[in-house]
Motif scaffolding. Sequence first.
Motif, short mmCIF file in Angstrom:
data_model
loop_
_atom_site.label_atom_id
_atom_site.label_comp_id
_atom_site.label_asym_id
_atom_site.label_seq_id
_atom_site.Cartn_x
_atom_site.Cartn_y
_atom_site.Cartn_z
N GLN A 147 109.39 4.81 100.79
CA GLN A 147 109.76 3.76 99.86
C GLN A 147 111.21 3.96 99.42
OE1 GLN A 147 108.15 1.09 99.07
NE2 GLN A 147 106.04 1.54 99.70
N PHE A 204 112.01 1.33 94.35
CA PHE A 204 110.55 1.26 94.18
C PHE A 204 110.10 2.16 93.03
CE2 PHE A 204 106.38 3.11 95.05
CZ PHE A 204 105.60 1.98 95.20
N ALA A 262 110.93 0.62 89.81
CA ALA A 262 110.03 -0.49 89.48
C ALA A 262 108.69 0.00 88.97
CB ALA A 262 109.84 -1.38 90.71
N LEU A 263 108.29 1.21 89.33
CA LEU A 263 107.02 1.74 88.81
C LEU A 263 107.03 1.79 87.30
CD1 LEU A 263 106.30 4.79 91.18
CD2 LEU A 263 105.30 2.51 91.26
N ARG A 291 106.74 -1.65 85.74
CA ARG A 291 105.40 -2.24 85.84
C ARG A 291 104.46 -1.64 84.79
NH1 ARG A 291 102.42 -5.18 89.70
NH2 ARG A 291 104.48 -5.93 90.35
N SER A 342 100.45 1.57 89.01
CA SER A 342 101.50 0.57 89.20
C SER A 342 102.01 0.58 90.63
CB SER A 342 102.66 0.85 88.25
OG SER A 342 102.24 0.80 86.90
N SER A 375 99.75 -1.38 92.93
CA SER A 375 99.93 -2.82 92.76
C SER A 375 101.17 -3.31 93.51
CB SER A 375 100.05 -3.15 91.28
OG SER A 375 100.32 -4.52 91.08
N LEU A 376 102.27 -2.55 93.43
CA LEU A 376 103.49 -2.96 94.13
C LEU A 376 103.32 -2.92 95.65
CD1 LEU A 376 106.20 -1.13 91.99
CD2 LEU A 376 105.69 -3.56 92.02
N GLU A 388 101.53 -6.00 96.83
CA GLU A 388 102.41 -7.18 96.86
C GLU A 388 103.30 -7.15 98.11
OE1 GLU A 388 102.44 -9.72 94.98
OE2 GLU A 388 101.09 -9.09 93.37
N GLN A 389 103.79 -5.99 98.47
CA GLN A 389 104.61 -5.88 99.68
C GLN A 389 103.82 -6.27 100.93
OE1 GLN A 389 105.97 -1.82 99.69
NE2 GLN A 389 107.51 -2.14 98.08
#
Length: 446
Positions: free
Chosen positions: A361, A365, A368-369, A372, A420, A423-424, A427-428
């Motif tokens: 990642q 990324f 962003a954790l 989130r 979190s 979840s990301l 989405e990817q």
Amino acid sequence: MAAAATATTTSLASSAAHRRLRLLPCSRSTASSILRVPNRGCLCPGFPSVLCASSSSPASPQPTAGGGEEGGEEDKGRRLSKQSSWEAKDSEGDDYLYRLGKEADNMNIAVGARSGIVDDLFVGNFLGKDSDIVFDYRQKATRTFEYLQGDYYIAPLFLVTCHIVKNYLAHVLNIKIPLILGIWGGKGQGKTFQTELIFRAMGVEPVIMSAGELESEKAGEPGRLIRDRYRTASQVIQNQGKMSCLMINDLDAGVGRFGNTQMTVNNQIVIGTLMNLADNPTRVSIGQKWRESDITHRVPIIVTGNDFSTLYAPLIRDGRMEKFYWQPDREDIINIVHRMYTKDGLSFEDVSKIVDIFPNQALDFYGALRSRTYDRAILKWVEEIGGHEQLNEKLLKRKKGEELPTFIPPKTTVDALIESGDSLVKEQELIMNSKLSKEYMKNLDD
């Protein structure tokens, strides 16, 4: 005999008077010019075209007949004031302000107080001989990074520091030094962020450009903008005594060739401008006439991008651009992420666990954790202030002195970050698997 003596006396007096007078040509323009000259003399009643010496100013210089060389040189030597810059001459004897207007696209305030040329009385040693008197009052084009608070990790292999130092020592080192440093690599790997951290540590005030400024409805405007920003960075070095550079983010997005994208005139001009700067870093024109003294400081250029193979090959050749592929390894990622979560109390082992759970990642990324994990706390706070209906009143229309309800940030834990992250990742995968564009444009081939 008496009549003869009277005639002789009159003739001698007339001859003496004519010796004292200087004849001017009888022309309408000469007479009018004489009438316009104050305190130079008076017209003789019997001779309309003769200028008599003024009795009130015997020390005044006499004009010559017929507009001769003596009078011309005297009129040429007259000045409004010894301190006036309107009649100032440069080293070549030309009118300085007229030449300045041809050489620059702005007023003489951009030149500043030039010693020996403009208003020498007001140039002091405490300002410097070539001080720019209005630089601090112009719009600040550079950027500082005081907002980057905290002890962030700088990768030791990042070549920005070495590139800047080499260019500032170019006049000492007897080697060919590329002016441009191209930092490229995968998306979200922290290329720009690491560069900004180095700028903050070194005290560099760069001039920043983005790919969106490399195109315009006017042909040639982006190329001129690059040269103008380059000269601005040079003025920071000269007038403020601070290190500066020109940084262009996402260069390949602005002038790269992707598939069937159209190449515009501005794309070609931007590439040509960068190539010219790399070849002649101290002679940069923004449209003015060349001056021998117009020597620009060498300013390092740093560009970022994801794929430099889309750029024009002669631009990225060795000698013009020094290329640096940035792909942080596991150790770099753990160190960078650990500094990001220091305030949350996560240990080095906790961060290592998170990086191992979500391998391959990008660095953004892991940033962003944390964002989130705040989602649930923010939704809870919205309910506490009265729900979605009260957001406009509470956020924008509250009275003076009225404060928002206190927001309590959530406690960052390893389990919350892993949740979190899952979840990301979903989405990817959903974006890559759905590909709804195929449903909208079914005529496209795979």
